[in-house]
Write a protein that holds these residues in place. Structure first.
Motif, short mmCIF file in Angstrom:
data_model
loop_
_atom_site.label_atom_id
_atom_site.label_comp_id
_atom_site.label_asym_id
_atom_site.label_seq_id
_atom_site.Cartn_x
_atom_site.Cartn_y
_atom_site.Cartn_z
N THR A 1 5.66 3.46 -0.86
CA THR A 1 5.13 2.34 -0.08
C THR A 1 5.90 2.12 1.22
N ILE B 1 -7.38 1.88 5.72
CA ILE B 1 -7.48 2.47 4.39
C ILE B 1 -8.23 3.79 4.51
N MET C 1 0.83 -1.20 0.00
CA MET C 1 0.00 0.00 0.00
C MET C 1 0.86 1.25 0.00
#
Length: 333
Positions: A80, A107, A56
């Motif tokens: 990342t 998230i 992510m």
């Protein structure tokens, strides 16, 4: 539901993924011992379907922590790669330390689409219905209306005829006979009624109806309501201010880590300028003034770092956060 993972310090700082976890924190540096100013690099791995995984981007995540404010989190040299910088410890961080330090990653935000369906309506007149009133007379001088029982002996289709069936027909509604126009006729139309005794009566009708229609007006475009995001701006300003304070006694391990902190602050100032531009509350001057103070503070600040492998007796280098041009661009006029 948002996926959440936690890293905890309980004798040993570690990250573990459970069977229900969609995100996993992976540390790239040793986590012990903890000390104020220490950097711990990490990655967040998203578990995808089919046994696949993906790293992510740190800026796609939001973080919460317990105890509040024990660390700051910035982006490292790679999008990342995240960096946890220890800001304060509730204990000494020694071998008997059992304090649990938690960082939770989720998230960022939620996405949605909305379509608002709104019907429009139309009101329209049909073509004319002309009542056909029937009378009888015994002497040709006095006329009386057909009563209901007499009218009931007549049938619209059997007893009435139209000379132009496409333009006009006779119908019966609530016991009354009507000449009903079916379309706009350019020529006169004869209507004939044949009574049960064989007698006939005729009328010639001309079309003079005017058809009208009205539609509902389109719904007005609703203006987008401005968001009073002052609390979000305050939170962002505090994060930037805390990071700038930490830099006064910070010495990074490498240029990449120092540059990662610089980029995080620059992006935060860009976001602050954009959010203040969208702000609709009554604190515009206050928030704008605080933003410009942070820009000036970042311009004056320097990040100290040592080249990889340098020993403690080698002077640390300094990295400029903002140049003069960046300062001018980021300032609110």
């Amino acid at each position: 539901m948002r996926a959440v993972v936690a890293l905890s310090l309980f004798l040993v700082l570690s990250a573990a993924a459970s069977a229900q976890t969609m995100l996993e924190v992976k540390f790239l540096d040793e986590v012990k011992p903890l000390a104020v100013g220490k950097d711990i690099r990490f990655e967040v791995i998203a578990t995808l379907g089919g046994g696949k995984s993906s790293k992510m981007n740190i800026d796609q995540l939001e973080f919460t922590q317990t105890p509040e404010g024990w660390a700051s989190i910035t982006t490292g040299g790679d999008p990342t790669e995240g960096v946890i910088t220890v800001k304060k410890l509730t204990s000494g961080g020694g071998i008997f330390d059992e304090t649990e330090y938690t960082i939770r990653a989720a998230i960022k935000g939620e996405g949605s689409g909305k379509i608002k369906s709104k019907s429009r309506f139309r009101l329209e007149t049909g073509l004319c219905l002309v009542p056909l009133n029937l009378f009888y007379s015994w002497d040709g001088a006095t006329w009386k209306s057909f009563d209901a029982s007499t009218l009931s002996q007549l049938d619209a289709k059997k007893n009435f005829a139209s000379s132009d069936k496409e333009s006009l027909e006779v119908v019966r509604l609530d016991g009354v006979f009507y000449a009903k126009w079916l379309k706009e006729a350019t020529s006169p139309v004869d209507v004939t009624v044949t009574f049960p005794n064989g007698e006939k009566a005729s009328l010639t009708l001309e079309f003079h109806c005017v058809k009208k229609a009205a539609e509902t007006t389109p719904p007005p475009v609703e203006p987008t309501a401005g968001t009073d995001n002052g609390a979000d701006i305050d939170k962002l300003h505090k994060e930037i201010d805390d990071s700038l304070e930490l830099l006064t006694n910070y010495e990074g391990k490498s240029f990449m880590l120092a540059d990662g902190k610089r980029k995080w602050i620059v992006e935060g100032l860009k976001r602050s300028k954009r959010m203040i531009g969208e702000y609709k509350g009554d604190r515009t001057d206050e928030l704008g003034g605080h933003h410009n103070e942070l820009v000036n503070k970042a311009f004056d600040a320097r990040i100290r770092y040592r080249e990889s492998g340098s020993s403690g007796n080698i002077p640390a280098k300094e990295l400029e956060l903002l140049n003069a041009n960046e300062r001018d661009v980021l300032k609110l006029k």
